[in-house]
Scaffold this motif. Sequence first.
Motif, PDB file in Angstrom:
ATOM      1  N   LYS B 137       0.819  -1.221   0.000  1.00 46.25           N
ATOM      2  CA  LYS B 137       0.000   0.000   0.000  1.00 46.25           C
ATOM      3  C   LYS B 137       0.843   1.256   0.000  1.00 46.25           C
ATOM      4  N   HIS B 138       2.132   1.121   0.291  1.00 49.71           N
ATOM      5  CA  HIS B 138       2.988   2.305   0.214  1.00 49.71           C
ATOM      6  C   HIS B 138       3.217   2.704  -1.228  1.00 49.71           C
ATOM      7  N   PRO B 161     -11.830   7.646   4.169  1.00 47.16           N
ATOM      8  CA  PRO B 161     -10.674   7.768   5.067  1.00 47.16           C
ATOM      9  C   PRO B 161     -10.757   6.725   6.182  1.00 47.16           C
ATOM     10  N   VAL B 162      -9.609   6.237   6.593  1.00 42.88           N
ATOM     11  CA  VAL B 162      -9.545   5.264   7.682  1.00 42.88           C
ATOM     12  C   VAL B 162      -8.926   5.980   8.880  1.00 42.88           C
ATOM     13  N   HIS B 165      -6.945   2.843  12.631  1.00 46.58           N
ATOM     14  CA  HIS B 165      -7.141   1.465  12.238  1.00 46.58           C
ATOM     15  C   HIS B 165      -6.420   0.538  13.213  1.00 46.58           C
ATOM     16  N   PRO B 170      -2.213  -2.810   8.123  1.00 46.58           N
ATOM     17  CA  PRO B 170      -2.580  -1.411   7.921  1.00 46.58           C
ATOM     18  C   PRO B 170      -3.351  -1.218   6.621  1.00 46.58           C
ATOM     19  N   ARG B 171      -4.330  -0.328   6.643  1.00 49.21           N
ATOM     20  CA  ARG B 171      -5.088  -0.039   5.431  1.00 49.21           C
ATOM     21  C   ARG B 171      -5.407   1.445   5.402  1.00 49.21           C
ATOM     22  N   GLY B 172      -5.482   2.012   4.209  1.00 46.77           N
ATOM     23  CA  GLY B 172      -5.720   3.439   4.113  1.00 46.77           C
ATOM     24  C   GLY B 172      -6.464   3.846   2.865  1.00 46.77           C
ATOM     25  N   GLN B 173      -7.099   5.001   2.956  1.00 48.24           N
ATOM     26  CA  GLN B 173      -7.919   5.528   1.875  1.00 48.24           C
ATOM     27  C   GLN B 173      -7.155   5.599   0.552  1.00 48.24           C
ATOM     28  N   GLY B 174      -7.878   5.258  -0.522  1.00 51.09           N
ATOM     29  CA  GLY B 174      -7.314   5.449  -1.852  1.00 51.09           C
ATOM     30  C   GLY B 174      -6.395   4.342  -2.316  1.00 51.09           C
ATOM     31  N   THR B 175      -6.304   3.258  -1.544  1.00 46.52           N
ATOM     32  CA  THR B 175      -5.487   2.136  -1.998  1.00 46.52           C
ATOM     33  C   THR B 175      -6.371   0.897  -2.134  1.00 46.52           C
TER      34      THR B 175
END
Lengths: 396, 245, 125
Positions: B137-138, B161-162, B165, B170-175
């Motif tokens: 995700k990076h 948006p997360v 978490h 890890p997880r995040g917006q836009g991925t």
Amino acid sequence: MTAVTATRSGERAYYGWFLFCALLALVGLWAAHQMESQGHVITGMNNQIVWGLPHVFAIFMIVSASGVLNVASVGSVFGRAVYKARAPLAGLLSLALLAGGLTVLMLDLGRPDRVIVAATVYNATSVFAWNVLLYTGLFVSVGFYLWTLMDRTMAAWTQPAGLLVFVWRFVLTTGTGLIFAFLVARQAYASAVLPPMFIAMSLAWGLAIFLLAQSALLRWKAMALHPGIHRRLKNLLGIFVFTVLYLVLAYHLTNAYFARQMPFERFVLRDGGVITALFWGGYGVLGTVLPLLLIFLPGLGTPRSVGAAALLVILGAFSLLYVFIVGGQSYPLQIFPGYVAHSTFGDGAVGEYVPSLPEWALGVGGVAVACLMTLVGVRVFNFLPRDVPEQAVESN
Amino acid sequence: MTAPAVPPRRQFLSQGAALTAALAIAPGLLLYDFARARPPGEPASSAVRWGMLIDTTQCDSGCSACVTACRKENALPEPVRLTDPQWIRKVELEQEGSGRKVSLPMMCQHCADPPCVDVCPTGASFKRADGIVLVDKHRCIGCRYCMMACPYKARSFVHEPVTDHSGATPRGQGTVESCTLCVHRVDRGEIPACVEACAREGHQAILFGNLNDPDSAISRRLRSVASTRLRADLNLDPGVAYEGI
Amino acid sequence: MKPLCLLGRILLVIGCCLVLPAGAHDAMPPLDIGQGGKCVDDPGFMRLNHMKLLLQQRDETVRLGVRGGRYSLAGCVDCHASKVNHSVLGTDRNFCQGCHTYAAVKIDCFECHSSHPRPAMESRR
């Protein structure tokens, strides 16, 4: 050569359009900002329809960016004076459309802040990564080509540069078609007919945009197009619209012949609701039959009716791309042949998608960016096509 | 830094004995191969290929323990809308004609030749040496081309948006994200959360193990029963196989 | 006033670069280092190099599957989360946010990673 000056009403129209486009571009930027801060949840896109209206706009502009260069190629590669006079405008339109399309594509990314990653880390097996190189290459080669057209000392390079652009744009549109042709998973894509179909579409859509831009420019400077040149260009548009129709037919007929593809064809051609309506009404009637009538019917084919035909071709283009991109994803993936599937994640179900306001704003904003670049370009460089009367006659 | 002096083989034996006792469910059949933790500092090895065998005849259409366990392990929101992520889902099938009903869990199939990895422009989609297909995700720019390319609809896009978490991955917006085969657990020598939950429910429909080891329970079972890979026509060599469809 | 010559302007810029940070240095806020204790490496070294170390280990862990590395982000958080709000973010005194605000460097780790200590560490506090 006498200097051509714009009429007063022309000037007013110029600035009116300029302001209008600037406003639309700003609204598009605002939409992109909203999508970045709130997430794609504010769009109509979801986990089944992952590419939506922004991609329709972006792919339309990127495909047209290559097709509009056809006018330049006929001039520089095949040495036709009438087309050569139009090459600078074609080159400018190409750069503007490509920039507009890429703007939409990049601002729609989940992480537009990381676009530098796409420019620095390449996955050699990805068609997308190839396309990043192809886009950059088109900017460079068209830029060089324009330079050879504008700088007399570089005139000797016009033909090789024109040839480079000619080859590059074919490869680029092939690459755009391959983005879909390589998607082995989906019924709608994975077809070798897609790259030629995209090339045909690029020729028709690019020429339609060129004709509209040219007529707007001529009106701005209160000039008229030589009837011989007009006839030539409108016939060319008609031939391109036919070519697209032929390849679209080939695509759907080959699909319809394979039993496993038949349910998908039934969906697009008969049961798809909006998709079906856009295919027959938007692409078929408005985008193909009507323009052909406007171009070829005896008594029609006037500058006005050809202008309407060009607009309709663009409308048809959006319909066809919507059917192709959104329709292609709406139809459920066939993971379990022979079974009817059902789940909470849309298995076996037709996908839902209604484009939202930010998506419209982003797409239209991209078109506005392309228009702005064109408006600035024609003002700064004076790219108006100037025809020497004898050349026009010779081309008849 | 030095690894603990216990030889891997001995670790294997002691853990293996405990697990065998606990998890032998039928004579000659192990629920899963116990996975041994890799020593710290050692990368995943291509000597291992993780996979699953799902016995749809043991999967109950009313049960979604695997889905709930995945959601808990990875702190995913309860799916309400089409924009919500689903790393694993239950699919209900009815055979055309006969009307035979089948229920099964669907997730990333961890292909040996994953289309998502082929199409990813930045190399964010990648396959680890031990066959687990992941998203870095990076590096993901959120273009969703992998979602277009996946034949299994295995991937989700983070549409919102997360905040804070707490999940293992890890997880995040836009991925884009998908089943990780619980890579964090597998690396610790544990089995994926869904496999564990299914066994806890008493269904034992999911067998997890090393496909590269001919003596593993999963390899032995794949040898002895008929199984199917989904979209076998695409020749992607998925790491997940199904029985009973 | 007579405009500065080119050399004058360059000297002015260099002068600002030398003087301004020195002045700003005094404004460095006191940081809440949480539990603190012995860091995985020399604090001065970490201050200068933590980003490189974290990125290096990140890639090795995610892409190669190397576990148990020394420079883990979760490890930073476990030790340096404030005992007040149990986070490395929140105010300009919190460990990560405080220094990053001071240095004017955007920090995006915690858009995905947790800014709170892992449960096991939290219970040990």
